[in-house]
Write a protein that holds these residues in place. Structure first.
Motif, short mmCIF file in Angstrom:
data_model
loop_
_atom_site.label_atom_id
_atom_site.label_comp_id
_atom_site.label_asym_id
_atom_site.label_seq_id
_atom_site.Cartn_x
_atom_site.Cartn_y
_atom_site.Cartn_z
N PHE A 18 35.99 39.52 37.38
CA PHE A 18 36.39 40.57 37.94
C PHE A 18 38.08 40.35 38.55
N GLY A 19 38.41 39.28 39.05
CA GLY A 19 39.86 39.12 39.26
C GLY A 19 40.77 38.95 38.06
N SER A 20 40.13 38.93 36.99
CA SER A 20 41.37 38.63 35.81
C SER A 20 42.61 39.69 35.89
N PHE A 21 42.50 40.71 35.83
CA PHE A 21 43.37 41.55 36.00
C PHE A 21 43.18 42.82 36.25
N ALA A 22 43.75 43.68 37.12
CA ALA A 22 43.50 44.99 37.70
C ALA A 22 44.80 45.24 38.55
N GLN A 23 45.57 46.57 38.03
CA GLN A 23 46.66 47.02 38.90
C GLN A 23 46.78 48.25 38.76
N SER A 24 47.26 48.88 39.99
CA SER A 24 47.37 50.33 39.87
C SER A 24 48.72 50.56 39.84
N ILE A 25 49.04 51.61 39.08
CA ILE A 25 50.43 52.16 38.70
C ILE A 25 50.39 53.62 39.18
N SER A 26 51.66 54.14 39.19
CA SER A 26 51.70 55.75 39.54
C SER A 26 52.85 56.22 38.59
N ALA A 27 52.85 57.35 38.57
CA ALA A 27 54.19 58.11 38.01
C ALA A 27 54.08 59.69 38.56
N SER A 28 55.22 60.09 38.43
CA SER A 28 55.56 61.44 38.80
C SER A 28 56.39 62.21 37.99
N LYS A 38 54.33 58.55 30.87
CA LYS A 38 54.96 57.46 31.83
C LYS A 38 53.99 56.32 32.15
N ILE A 39 52.65 56.96 32.23
CA ILE A 39 51.85 55.81 32.57
C ILE A 39 51.43 55.08 31.40
N ALA A 40 51.26 55.77 30.07
CA ALA A 40 50.99 54.84 28.72
C ALA A 40 52.33 53.96 28.52
N ALA A 41 53.35 54.30 28.94
CA ALA A 41 54.52 53.66 28.69
C ALA A 41 54.44 52.43 29.48
N GLN A 42 54.05 52.58 30.82
CA GLN A 42 53.99 51.33 31.69
C GLN A 42 52.78 50.50 31.17
N ALA A 43 51.96 50.97 30.76
CA ALA A 43 50.66 50.24 30.28
C ALA A 43 51.16 49.45 29.00
N ALA A 48 48.39 46.42 28.11
CA ALA A 48 47.16 46.52 28.86
C ALA A 48 46.73 48.12 28.67
N SER A 49 45.32 48.35 28.77
CA SER A 49 45.11 49.84 28.78
C SER A 49 44.97 50.45 30.09
N TYR A 50 44.92 51.68 30.00
CA TYR A 50 44.74 52.36 31.48
C TYR A 50 43.69 53.28 31.40
N LYS A 51 43.23 53.55 32.71
CA LYS A 51 42.41 54.79 33.09
C LYS A 51 42.99 55.53 33.95
N ILE A 52 43.12 56.59 34.20
CA ILE A 52 43.81 57.56 34.81
C ILE A 52 42.71 57.79 35.99
N THR A 53 43.05 57.72 37.44
CA THR A 53 42.27 57.40 38.43
C THR A 53 42.59 58.82 39.24
N MET A 63 50.48 61.18 39.43
CA MET A 63 49.26 60.63 38.96
C MET A 63 49.37 59.03 39.01
N THR A 64 48.14 58.80 39.36
CA THR A 64 47.91 57.24 39.39
C THR A 64 46.75 56.72 38.32
N ALA A 65 46.74 55.51 38.08
CA ALA A 65 45.91 54.92 36.96
C ALA A 65 45.83 53.50 37.30
#
Length: 69
Positions: A18-28, A38-43, A48-53, A63-65
């Protein structure tokens, strides 16, 4: 005693996975599409893959992901 050792080993391995990799990002941006781009570019930059939260609109979009590898 063997049960306790097995339980400790399983608990330790599950924490590592579970601790391998998880990071929250945001974009406006001004639109949902632009914020997601912007989220896709950061991912992609993080390889990495992303899931919009969450996504909020109020004179623009915020938006946060969560990134996962």
């Amino acid at each position: 005693m063997k049960f306790i050792k097995t339980f400790v080993a399983v608990a330790a391995l599950s924490v590592l996975s579970f601790g391998s990799f998880a990071q929250s990002i945001s974009a406006s941006a001004s639109t949902l599409s632009a914020a997601e781009a912007k989220i896709a570019a950061q991912a992609e930059k993080a390889n990495a893959s992303y899931k919009i939260t969450s996504a909020r609109t109020d004179n623009g979009v915020y938006m946060t992901a969560e990134l996962t590898k």
